[in-house]
Design a protein around this motif. Structure first.
Motif, PDB file in Angstrom:
ATOM      1  N   TYR A   1      -3.267   5.153   0.751  1.00  0.00           N
ATOM      2  CA  TYR A   1      -3.160   6.158  -0.321  1.00  0.00           C
ATOM      3  C   TYR A   1      -1.673   6.398  -0.627  1.00  0.00           C
ATOM      4  CZ  TYR A   1      -7.891   7.090   1.487  1.00  0.00           C
ATOM      5  OH  TYR A   1      -9.192   6.974   1.924  1.00  0.00           O
ATOM      6  N   PRO A   2      -0.928   5.334  -1.013  1.00  0.00           N
ATOM      7  CA  PRO A   2       0.527   5.500  -1.157  1.00  0.00           C
ATOM      8  C   PRO A   2       0.927   6.633  -2.111  1.00  0.00           C
ATOM      9  CG  PRO A   2      -0.217   3.361  -2.018  1.00  0.00           C
ATOM     10  CD  PRO A   2      -1.356   3.949  -1.255  1.00  0.00           C
ATOM     11  N   ALA A   3       0.136   6.886  -3.145  1.00  0.00           N
ATOM     12  CA  ALA A   3       0.508   7.967  -4.066  1.00  0.00           C
ATOM     13  C   ALA A   3       0.497   9.326  -3.370  1.00  0.00           C
ATOM     14  CB  ALA A   3      -0.428   8.005  -5.274  1.00  0.00           C
ATOM     15  N   LEU A   4      -0.331   9.457  -2.336  1.00  0.00           N
ATOM     16  CA  LEU A   4      -0.346  10.725  -1.602  1.00  0.00           C
ATOM     17  C   LEU A   4       0.951  10.893  -0.817  1.00  0.00           C
ATOM     18  CD1 LEU A   4      -1.608  13.311  -0.528  1.00  0.00           C
ATOM     19  CD2 LEU A   4      -2.900  11.930   1.131  1.00  0.00           C
TER      20      LEU A   4
ATOM     21  N   PRO B   1     -13.185   6.850   1.417  1.00  0.00           N
ATOM     22  CA  PRO B   1     -12.622   5.520   1.214  1.00  0.00           C
ATOM     23  C   PRO B   1     -12.464   5.261  -0.275  1.00  0.00           C
ATOM     24  CG  PRO B   1     -14.908   5.391   1.962  1.00  0.00           C
ATOM     25  CD  PRO B   1     -14.507   6.812   2.060  1.00  0.00           C
ATOM     26  N   ALA B   2     -11.341   4.659  -0.674  1.00  0.00           N
ATOM     27  CA  ALA B   2     -11.078   4.383  -2.087  1.00  0.00           C
ATOM     28  C   ALA B   2     -10.159   3.166  -2.155  1.00  0.00           C
ATOM     29  CB  ALA B   2     -10.435   5.593  -2.771  1.00  0.00           C
ATOM     30  N   PRO B   3     -10.745   1.972  -2.187  1.00  0.00           N
ATOM     31  CA  PRO B   3      -9.903   0.774  -2.233  1.00  0.00           C
ATOM     32  C   PRO B   3      -8.890   0.810  -3.376  1.00  0.00           C
ATOM     33  CG  PRO B   3     -12.190   0.182  -1.800  1.00  0.00           C
ATOM     34  CD  PRO B   3     -12.171   1.659  -2.083  1.00  0.00           C
ATOM     35  N   VAL B   4      -9.256   1.416  -4.499  1.00  0.00           N
ATOM     36  CA  VAL B   4      -8.350   1.472  -5.650  1.00  0.00           C
ATOM     37  C   VAL B   4      -7.057   2.224  -5.298  1.00  0.00           C
ATOM     38  CG1 VAL B   4      -9.310   3.611  -6.625  1.00  0.00           C
ATOM     39  CG2 VAL B   4      -8.253   1.935  -8.153  1.00  0.00           C
ATOM     40  N   ALA B   5      -7.144   3.144  -4.327  1.00  0.00           N
ATOM     41  CA  ALA B   5      -5.993   3.978  -3.987  1.00  0.00           C
ATOM     42  C   ALA B   5      -4.863   3.188  -3.349  1.00  0.00           C
ATOM     43  CB  ALA B   5      -6.422   5.118  -3.060  1.00  0.00           C
ATOM     44  N   ALA B   6      -5.174   2.002  -2.816  1.00  0.00           N
ATOM     45  CA  ALA B   6      -4.112   1.189  -2.202  1.00  0.00           C
ATOM     46  C   ALA B   6      -3.070   0.786  -3.237  1.00  0.00           C
ATOM     47  CB  ALA B   6      -4.706  -0.042  -1.534  1.00  0.00           C
ATOM     48  N   ARG B   7      -3.470   0.742  -4.504  1.00  0.00           N
ATOM     49  CA  ARG B   7      -2.516   0.462  -5.582  1.00  0.00           C
ATOM     50  C   ARG B   7      -2.372   1.731  -6.413  1.00  0.00           C
ATOM     51  NH1 ARG B   7      -0.892  -4.597  -6.700  1.00  0.00           N
ATOM     52  NH2 ARG B   7      -2.696  -5.689  -5.879  1.00  0.00           N
TER      53      ARG B   7
ATOM     54  N   VAL C   1      -9.974   3.332 -12.603  1.00  0.00           N
ATOM     55  CA  VAL C   1      -8.714   4.065 -12.721  1.00  0.00           C
ATOM     56  C   VAL C   1      -8.908   5.471 -12.199  1.00  0.00           C
ATOM     57  CG1 VAL C   1      -9.216   4.720 -15.114  1.00  0.00           C
ATOM     58  CG2 VAL C   1      -6.850   4.779 -14.295  1.00  0.00           C
ATOM     59  N   ARG C   2      -7.902   5.959 -11.515  1.00  0.00           N
ATOM     60  CA  ARG C   2      -7.855   7.363 -11.089  1.00  0.00           C
ATOM     61  C   ARG C   2      -6.598   7.964 -11.692  1.00  0.00           C
ATOM     62  NH1 ARG C   2     -10.704   8.269  -6.226  1.00  0.00           N
ATOM     63  NH2 ARG C   2     -12.409   6.771  -6.122  1.00  0.00           N
ATOM     64  N   LEU C   3      -6.757   9.176 -12.222  1.00  0.00           N
ATOM     65  CA  LEU C   3      -5.628   9.807 -12.890  1.00  0.00           C
ATOM     66  C   LEU C   3      -5.702  11.319 -12.686  1.00  0.00           C
ATOM     67  CD1 LEU C   3      -3.378   8.597 -14.687  1.00  0.00           C
ATOM     68  CD2 LEU C   3      -4.823   9.091 -16.663  1.00  0.00           C
ATOM     69  N   ALA C   4      -4.613  11.894 -12.237  1.00  0.00           N
ATOM     70  CA  ALA C   4      -4.543  13.352 -12.121  1.00  0.00           C
ATOM     71  C   ALA C   4      -3.153  13.805 -12.542  1.00  0.00           C
ATOM     72  CB  ALA C   4      -4.860  13.807 -10.692  1.00  0.00           C
ATOM     73  N   PHE C   5      -3.094  14.983 -13.170  1.00  0.00           N
ATOM     74  CA  PHE C   5      -1.847  15.541 -13.691  1.00  0.00           C
ATOM     75  C   PHE C   5      -1.426  16.757 -12.865  1.00  0.00           C
ATOM     76  CE2 PHE C   5      -3.144  14.302 -18.342  1.00  0.00           C
ATOM     77  CZ  PHE C   5      -2.942  12.965 -18.040  1.00  0.00           C
ATOM     78  N   GLY C   6      -0.124  16.908 -12.678  1.00  0.00           N
ATOM     79  CA  GLY C   6       0.415  18.088 -12.004  1.00  0.00           C
ATOM     80  C   GLY C   6       1.294  18.899 -12.939  1.00  0.00           C
TER      81      GLY C   6
END
Lengths: 330, 183
Positions: A88-91, A219-225, A258-263
């Motif tokens: 989860y590199p974005a985390l 688990p979220a394989p997409v999260a690896a990228r 795609v996963r997308l969240a705004f802060g």
């Protein structure tokens, strides 16, 4: 500062029992937000229940290939953990984008979720604020609001949630676990923060006296990228004026997931589901990324001095997704 | 019926620079005020008193923290290291020596916090921690070189209103044994 009692909880059941017995008690994690708010009189607890010694300080594999993060794991430990960085590199990036090294060493994961807005009217106890004193008014709407919400706000409050970590957690469908005197419970992050409406003082769906015990990442394989990009008014150590957590899976030039969240655009980390729907199955190119951002941002209701955020978030979304698509193509 | 009022003071023992100090504190006392006003360890400085400037940085169990947001009562049982505890007798800590040699300060008020923070930065980097300046945080990417950009990001919680940042970055780099990368 009001005088207060101090208890160091030895176990979770003891901690929640102390809160259940005293509605004026608060849990103390790292204290980086709570102690600051106590100094200015925004928070006036009668007692603090220190949870830092509770056995909630581990990051462990969750049975199904996800991760379970204990509530007292520090922000630093979360960002440094190899499995978080790998899966989860974005985390990890989101946590590292927040605060300073000192504060990340102190602040806990549970506390990060429960931190309060930095709206200047909320943090100044001499000003009206519907979040601090229900019914007193919201001076930000007519006043200083260049860093306030453009999505999901109301006529009662336009404050933004300040967490970077929460934005990545929202993108990855995190689930918050808690304990109360009546037993345990869990809330998906999507349901954790309440809509603003006319009750901006009610921020989360946690039952009264609940103690956050951990956060589970499915688990979220997409999260690896994935990536987190944050825009702020200086290069480091500042709250976001806009941020994006994104994960992208592309096959043959088409967006599979795609996963997308705004802060920094709403009272809570903002999962951009309309954008995700618009983009799934679409070509992985800048036009489709912009159209997806527009699908989300068409709901924006900016104020005079924060309209720039709509353009900012559109450009930021396109930039981050373009980077991820280029990475996937390599 | 409300809960019984809780005591507002506690007798605590703080372990600072290897020494034990027993004192009674009002729970409102921050670690910063306990160090300066009660233990006469005035090397740790009060700047903003709201966790924003880093002047009060100390090490708690070896990790840097701002002592202005740390309640003294909650620091009991933790190993506290202040600027007074870094030198080995008359021999300065390598980070202290590097700040002296490279003029990593002007007025000196932020310096104890800068130095405590830098000691931890070097250890965090040696432990492989990434930062917001690290392009690829995945463990497979390896430990980032401690470049000037990495040092500036990692030290961003320590403000210097004299603006001695150029020399501070060089001092941290020298202490870390990474001068070439930073200069």
């Amino acid at each position: 500062m009001r005088e207060f009692g101090y208890h160091r909880a030895a176990d979770v059941s003891g901690a929640v029992a102390l809160l259940a017995a005293d509605p004026d008690a608060r849990f103390l994690g790292g204290g980086t937000n709570l102690v600051d708010l106590m100094k200015t009189g925004v928070e006036r607890p009668a007692r603090l229940v220190d949870v830092r010694d509770l056995p909630l300080d581990r990051i462990e594999p969750a049975g199904d290939g996800g991760l379970r993060i204990g509530a007292t794991v520090t922000n630093s430990e979360l960002a440094a953990h190899p499995e978080v960085r790998r899966r989860y590199p974005a985390l990890a990036q989101a946590v590292l984008a927040g605060a300073s090294g000192q504060l990340r060493n102190m602040a806990t994961v549970g506390g990060n979720l429960l931190q309060r807005t930095r709206c200047g009217y909320f943090t100044d106890a001499s000003k009206p604020c519907n979040k601090r004193v229900p019914g007193s008014g919201c001076p930000a709407i007519e006043g200083v609001h260049h860093n306030h919400a453009v999505l999901g706000a109301s006529a009662h409050c336009v404050a933004v949630h300040p967490s970077d970590m929460g934005v990545a957690l929202a993108a990855f469908d995190a689930v918050v676990s808690y304990e109360t005197a009546d037993g345990p419970g869990a809330l998906p992050l999507a349901d954790f923060y309440l809509p603003v409406g006319d009750t901006p003082h009610r921020e989360t769906a946690l039952p009264p006296g609940a103690l956050i015990t951990g956060v589970t990442l499915p688990p979220a394989p997409v999260a690896a990228r994935s990536r987190y990009r944050k825009v702020r008014e200086r290069a480091s150590y500042a709250f976001a004026i806009g941020s994006v957590a994104a994960a992208l899976d592309v096959a043959d030039g088409v967006v599979r997931e795609v996963r997308l969240a705004f802060g920094a655009v709403a009272s809570r980390p903002w999962r951009a589901r309309a954008a995700e729907r618009a983009l799934t199955g679409a070509p992985a190119d800048a036009d489709a990324f912009a159209a997806a951002a527009d699908a989300e941002l068409s709901a924006a209701r900016p104020l005079p001095d924060n309209a720039y955020k709509v353009t900012l978030m559109r450009n930021l979304t396109v930039a981050v997704l373009t980077e991820l698509a280029e990475e996937a193509a390599r | 019926m409300g809960p019984a009022p809780a005591p507002t003071h506690s007798a605590i023992t703080l372990q600072v620079n290897g020494e034990k100090y027993t004192l009674s504190v009002d729970h409102r006392t921050t670690l910063l005020d306990a160090l300066r006003e009660r233990l006469d360890l005035t090397g740790t400085k009060k700047g903003c008193d709201q966790g924003q400037c880093g002047a009060c940085t100390v090490l708690l169990d070896g990790r840097r923290a701002v002592s202005c947001l740390q309640l003294a009562v909650a620091a009991e049982g933790r190993e506290i290291t202040t600027i007074e505890g870094l030198a080995d007798g008359e021999r300065l800590h390598p980070v202290q020596q590097a700040f002296l040699d490279l003029d990593g300060y002007q007025c000196g008020y932020c310096t104890p916090g800068q130095i405590c923070s830098a000691v931890a930065v070097i250890e965090e980097h040696a432990a492989g921690w990434p930062s917001a300046a690290t392009d690829d945080v995945r463990p497979e990417a390896g430990v980032p070189e401690l470049t000037a950009e990495e040092i500036r990001e990692r030290m961003s919680g320590n403000l210097c209103r004299c603006g001695a940042y150029v020399s501070i970055v060089q001092a941290v780099a020298r202490a870390a044994g990474a001068e070439e990368a930073a200069v």
